[in-house]
Design a protein around this motif. Structure first.
Motif, PDB file in Angstrom:
ATOM      1  N   UNK A  24      20.544 -32.745  52.024  1.00  0.00           N
ATOM      2  CA  UNK A  24      19.669 -33.838  51.594  1.00  0.00           C
ATOM      3  C   UNK A  24      20.448 -35.143  51.475  1.00  0.00           C
ATOM      4  N   UNK A  25      21.629 -35.083  50.892  1.00  0.00           N
ATOM      5  CA  UNK A  25      22.456 -36.286  50.759  1.00  0.00           C
ATOM      6  C   UNK A  25      22.852 -36.814  52.132  1.00  0.00           C
ATOM      7  N   UNK A  26      23.268 -35.907  53.025  1.00  0.00           N
ATOM      8  CA  UNK A  26      23.630 -36.329  54.373  1.00  0.00           C
ATOM      9  C   UNK A  26      22.433 -36.909  55.110  1.00  0.00           C
ATOM     10  N   UNK A  27      21.266 -36.316  54.922  1.00  0.00           N
ATOM     11  CA  UNK A  27      20.054 -36.839  55.572  1.00  0.00           C
ATOM     12  C   UNK A  27      19.767 -38.259  55.091  1.00  0.00           C
ATOM     13  N   UNK A  28      19.913 -38.492  53.790  1.00  0.00           N
ATOM     14  CA  UNK A  28      19.662 -39.833  53.256  1.00  0.00           C
ATOM     15  C   UNK A  28      20.650 -40.846  53.832  1.00  0.00           C
ATOM     16  N   UNK A  29      21.917 -40.464  53.927  1.00  0.00           N
ATOM     17  CA  UNK A  29      22.926 -41.374  54.471  1.00  0.00           C
ATOM     18  C   UNK A  29      22.687 -41.665  55.950  1.00  0.00           C
ATOM     19  N   UNK A  30      22.354 -40.630  56.715  1.00  0.00           N
ATOM     20  CA  UNK A  30      22.118 -40.825  58.142  1.00  0.00           C
ATOM     21  C   UNK A  30      20.848 -41.648  58.360  1.00  0.00           C
ATOM     22  N   UNK A  31      19.795 -41.372  57.585  1.00  0.00           N
ATOM     23  CA  UNK A  31      18.567 -42.162  57.688  1.00  0.00           C
ATOM     24  C   UNK A  31      18.831 -43.626  57.361  1.00  0.00           C
ATOM     25  N   UNK A  35      18.294 -46.565  60.052  1.00  0.00           N
ATOM     26  CA  UNK A  35      17.335 -47.637  59.820  1.00  0.00           C
ATOM     27  C   UNK A  35      18.025 -49.001  59.753  1.00  0.00           C
ATOM     28  N   UNK A  36      19.209 -49.051  59.141  1.00  0.00           N
ATOM     29  CA  UNK A  36      19.929 -50.323  59.026  1.00  0.00           C
ATOM     30  C   UNK A  36      20.414 -50.811  60.390  1.00  0.00           C
ATOM     31  N   UNK A  37      20.865 -49.892  61.236  1.00  0.00           N
ATOM     32  CA  UNK A  37      21.382 -50.270  62.551  1.00  0.00           C
ATOM     33  C   UNK A  37      20.282 -50.290  63.610  1.00  0.00           C
ATOM     34  N   UNK A  38      19.069 -49.927  63.220  1.00  0.00           N
ATOM     35  CA  UNK A  38      17.923 -49.865  64.143  1.00  0.00           C
ATOM     36  C   UNK A  38      18.238 -48.989  65.348  1.00  0.00           C
ATOM     37  N   UNK A  45      17.872 -38.119  63.850  1.00  0.00           N
ATOM     38  CA  UNK A  45      18.831 -37.149  63.338  1.00  0.00           C
ATOM     39  C   UNK A  45      18.701 -37.018  61.816  1.00  0.00           C
ATOM     40  N   UNK A  46      18.486 -38.139  61.132  1.00  0.00           N
ATOM     41  CA  UNK A  46      18.280 -38.095  59.688  1.00  0.00           C
ATOM     42  C   UNK A  46      17.033 -37.311  59.320  1.00  0.00           C
ATOM     43  N   UNK A  47      15.980 -37.473  60.112  1.00  0.00           N
ATOM     44  CA  UNK A  47      14.752 -36.716  59.865  1.00  0.00           C
ATOM     45  C   UNK A  47      14.999 -35.222  60.087  1.00  0.00           C
ATOM     46  N   UNK A  48      15.748 -34.888  61.150  1.00  0.00           N
ATOM     47  CA  UNK A  48      16.081 -33.483  61.395  1.00  0.00           C
ATOM     48  C   UNK A  48      16.912 -32.896  60.257  1.00  0.00           C
ATOM     49  N   UNK A  93      25.411 -35.560  64.610  1.00  0.00           N
ATOM     50  CA  UNK A  93      25.783 -36.658  63.706  1.00  0.00           C
ATOM     51  C   UNK A  93      27.127 -37.250  64.118  1.00  0.00           C
ATOM     52  N   UNK A  94      28.081 -36.398  64.422  1.00  0.00           N
ATOM     53  CA  UNK A  94      29.378 -36.899  64.890  1.00  0.00           C
ATOM     54  C   UNK A  94      29.253 -37.670  66.179  1.00  0.00           C
TER      55      UNK A  94
END
Length: 103
Positions: A24-31, A35-38, A45-48, A93-94
């Motif tokens: 969950x924490x990783x998903x939030x960071x990736x999302x 979103x910030x980098x569009x 990937x964050x949704x997955x 993610x990598x």
């Protein structure tokens, strides 16, 4: 002959919860990064990752209910599938981090 399971089932259930929390924490960071980098790939990937976190938590709850009814062995199929999914998402993610915009 009855077998005393000790604390192993409880530790296993806690491990499922910890894994779901980390996902969950990783998903939030990736999302957030996506979103910030569009970047739609990173956002997807964050949704997955979020879906994987929900699936992990749900499976942990199902295991808890099963262990409360009767202690049983964990089938290898779901464990292998979850491990494969986590490895696949980590590799993606990598890949996204390495190919993302600089800065």
């Amino acid at each position: 002959m009855s077998r005393d399971p000790g604390l192993q089932p409880e530790r296993t259930l806690l491990a499922w919860s910890r894994t779901a929390l980390v996902l969950t924490v990783n998903a939030a960071l990736v999302l957030r990064s996506g979103l910030a980098a569009r970047q739609p790939g990173l956002t997807a990937l964050g949704v997955l990752l979020a879906l994987a976190a929900c699936a992990t938590y749900g499976y942990g709850l199902r295991r808890r209910a099963g262990l409360e009814r009767r202690p049983a062995r964990i089938p290898a199929g779901p464990l292998r599938a979850m491990a494969g999914a986590v490895c696949l998402v980590a590799a993606a993610a990598g890949w996204c981090v390495l190919l993302g915009p600089p800065g």
